[in-house]
Design a protein around this motif. Structure first.
Motif, PDB file in Angstrom:
ATOM      1  N   LYS A  37       4.368 -17.605   2.119  1.00  0.00           N
ATOM      2  CA  LYS A  37       3.433 -16.472   2.269  1.00  0.00           C
ATOM      3  C   LYS A  37       2.803 -16.474   3.655  1.00  0.00           C
ATOM      4  N   SER A  65      -2.717  -6.682   1.493  1.00  0.00           N
ATOM      5  CA  SER A  65      -1.950  -7.202   0.356  1.00  0.00           C
ATOM      6  C   SER A  65      -1.417  -8.600   0.663  1.00  0.00           C
ATOM      7  N   SER A  66      -0.984  -8.838   1.901  1.00  0.00           N
ATOM      8  CA  SER A  66      -0.501 -10.170   2.278  1.00  0.00           C
ATOM      9  C   SER A  66      -1.629 -11.192   2.220  1.00  0.00           C
ATOM     10  N   ASP A  84      -4.403 -10.951   0.418  1.00  0.00           N
ATOM     11  CA  ASP A  84      -4.792 -11.130  -0.987  1.00  0.00           C
ATOM     12  C   ASP A  84      -3.797 -11.998  -1.746  1.00  0.00           C
ATOM     13  N   GLU A  85      -2.507 -11.797  -1.490  1.00  0.00           N
ATOM     14  CA  GLU A  85      -1.485 -12.613  -2.148  1.00  0.00           C
ATOM     15  C   GLU A  85      -1.615 -14.085  -1.752  1.00  0.00           C
ATOM     16  N   GLU A 118      -4.695 -15.588  -3.400  1.00  0.00           N
ATOM     17  CA  GLU A 118      -4.445 -15.851  -4.824  1.00  0.00           C
ATOM     18  C   GLU A 118      -3.601 -17.106  -5.009  1.00  0.00           C
ATOM     19  N   GLN A 119      -2.560 -17.259  -4.223  1.00  0.00           N
ATOM     20  CA  GLN A 119      -1.683 -18.429  -4.345  1.00  0.00           C
ATOM     21  C   GLN A 119      -2.414 -19.720  -3.969  1.00  0.00           C
TER      22      GLN A 119
END
Length: 128
Positions: free
Chosen positions: A112, A79-80, A82-83, A86-87
């Motif tokens: 992030k 999740s980290s 992927d986040e 995305e950013q």
């Protein structure tokens, strides 16, 4: 003999887990060194209104991120990763389009990256 075998197995397991923690920490630190550094330079250049240099640093950050994100995802939280992906993708699109909001987006990406690295820091908690 049985007790010795258990002790050896426990020792081998501990060394394995410890080596995985160290490897994970090194690989996530690589994100800071290969992506974060160029994002910081890009941030400084955007603040100085030197958009061409800022975009070049952003391109280097994106190239490096694309080179290391798959191996980073093996050791870090998906999740980290992927986040952050995305950013960074949104930031790159913003920079290409010349839209405003790049500076806060870079700061968010840097946060992030820091969170990703902090989550993987070596600790007793990371072992278990």
């Amino acid at each position: 003999r049985f007790v010795n075998s258990i002790v050896y197995a426990a020792g081998a397991l501990f060394v394995f887990v410890l080596s995985m923690c160290v490897t994970s920490s090194c690989l996530t630190r690589r994100v800071e060194n290969r992506v974060g550094v160029f994002l910081e330079q890009s941030l400084d250049e955007f603040i100085s209104e030197n958009d061409d240099a800022a975009f070049q640093n952003l391109e280097k950050a994106m190239t490096n991120w694309n080179d290391i994100k798959e191996t980073t995802a093996v050791f870090a939280s998906h999740s980290s990763v992927d986040e952050l992906d995305e950013q960074l993708t949104e930031l790159y699109a913003m920079a290409q389009g010349g839209s405003d909001g790049k500076i806060p987006k870079i700061k968010l990406c840097l946060l992030k990256i820091q969170n990703l690295c902090d989550d993987e820091k070596f600790s007793v908690k990371a072992l278990f």
